[in-house]
Write a protein that holds these residues in place. Structure first.
Motif, PDB file in Angstrom:
ATOM      1  N   VAL A 118      -4.256  -0.950  -5.971  1.00 16.69           N
ATOM      2  CA  VAL A 118      -4.458   0.312  -5.119  1.00 16.69           C
ATOM      3  C   VAL A 118      -5.837   0.207  -4.106  1.00 16.69           C
ATOM      4  O   VAL A 118      -6.456  -0.268  -4.553  1.00 16.69           O
ATOM      5  CB  VAL A 118      -5.435   2.058  -5.937  1.00 16.69           C
ATOM      6  N   GLU A 149       2.280   8.769  -6.222  1.00 18.76           N
ATOM      7  CA  GLU A 149       1.316   7.451  -6.037  1.00 18.76           C
ATOM      8  C   GLU A 149       1.378   8.178  -4.150  1.00 18.76           C
ATOM      9  O   GLU A 149       2.235   9.032  -3.527  1.00 18.76           O
ATOM     10  CB  GLU A 149       2.330   6.430  -5.176  1.00 18.76           C
ATOM     11  N   GLU A 161      -2.820   7.591  -7.551  1.00 16.50           N
ATOM     12  CA  GLU A 161      -2.187   7.104  -8.139  1.00 16.50           C
ATOM     13  C   GLU A 161      -2.344   7.460  -9.507  1.00 16.50           C
ATOM     14  O   GLU A 161      -3.695   7.608 -10.232  1.00 16.50           O
ATOM     15  CB  GLU A 161      -2.158   5.582  -8.142  1.00 16.50           C
TER      16      GLU A 161
END
Length: 199
Positions: A118, A149, A161
């Motif tokens: 991420v 996401e 996410e």
């Protein structure tokens, strides 16, 4: 005698030349500075939101297990905000569902524990009790059908996410541009994470 008279003027000239060769002011070397550089502003410094904390935050009740139906993101008035929208299964529920919000070193999937990539320098993990998928029948029925996401153009909250939906526990990870302490607003039908936005 003549040699001694000649040495005295020569010695005087040598001393005068040495004195003239010494610098009398600041160096012209462009790499040398006599002025201390001004301190640059600290980009990791943000004014915390009232009621925010960088410590783990949690609360709510295990008796309230609503449906998880939507995710809303917005940037307004210097705040990056993400809201997990819920629908009550029990209209008499008086408290938010049980929830936990904390910083983690690495975001991982719920269950497998696999690392999740991420975007961000700091990471928040949010877990709350809610139904994201019904498994009462033979075929699982998704309750939350939105994206798993989100990549934003915000300044603090960069990405969100979903990390897990297991046994009525929903887990999401947030990637932040810096360590900004969240303010958690938990209600019966929503859990909101608010973050101060960078200038």
């Amino acid at each position: 005698m003549h040699m001694r008279r000649l040495l005295v003027p020569l010695l005087a000239l040598a001393l005068l030349g040495a004195a003239c060769g010494e610098p009398t002011g600041p160096s012209d070397d462009p790499t040398t500075s006599t002025t201390a550089p001004s301190p640059s502003p600290d980009p990791t410094s943000l004014e915390p939101l009232p009621g925010s904390s960088c410590e783990p935050q949690g609360g709510g009740s295990f008796d309230n297990v609503p449906d998880f139906v939507d995710v809303e993101l917005e940037h307004v008035d210097g705040i990056d905000r993400i809201t997990f929208v819920l629908e009550l299964s029990d209209p008499d529920a008086a408290e938010p569902p049980s929830y936990n919000v904390q910083f983690v070193e690495q975001l991982t999937t719920d269950g497998e524990g696999a690392p999740v990539d991420v975007e961000g320098e700091e990471f928040l993990q949010i877990s709350f009790n809610a139904v994201g998928t019904r498994i009462e029948g033979e075929t699982p029925e998704p309750v939350y059908t939105g994206p798993e996401e989100f990549v934003t153009d915000f300044t603090t909250l960069l990405e969100a996410e979903q990390l897990g939906d297991f046994e009525n526990v929903i887990t999401w990870g947030l990637g932040l541009s810096l360590r900004a302490c969240p303010r958690v607003v938990a209600e019966r039908t929503s859990i909101t994470i608010e973050l101060p936005a960078t200038p």
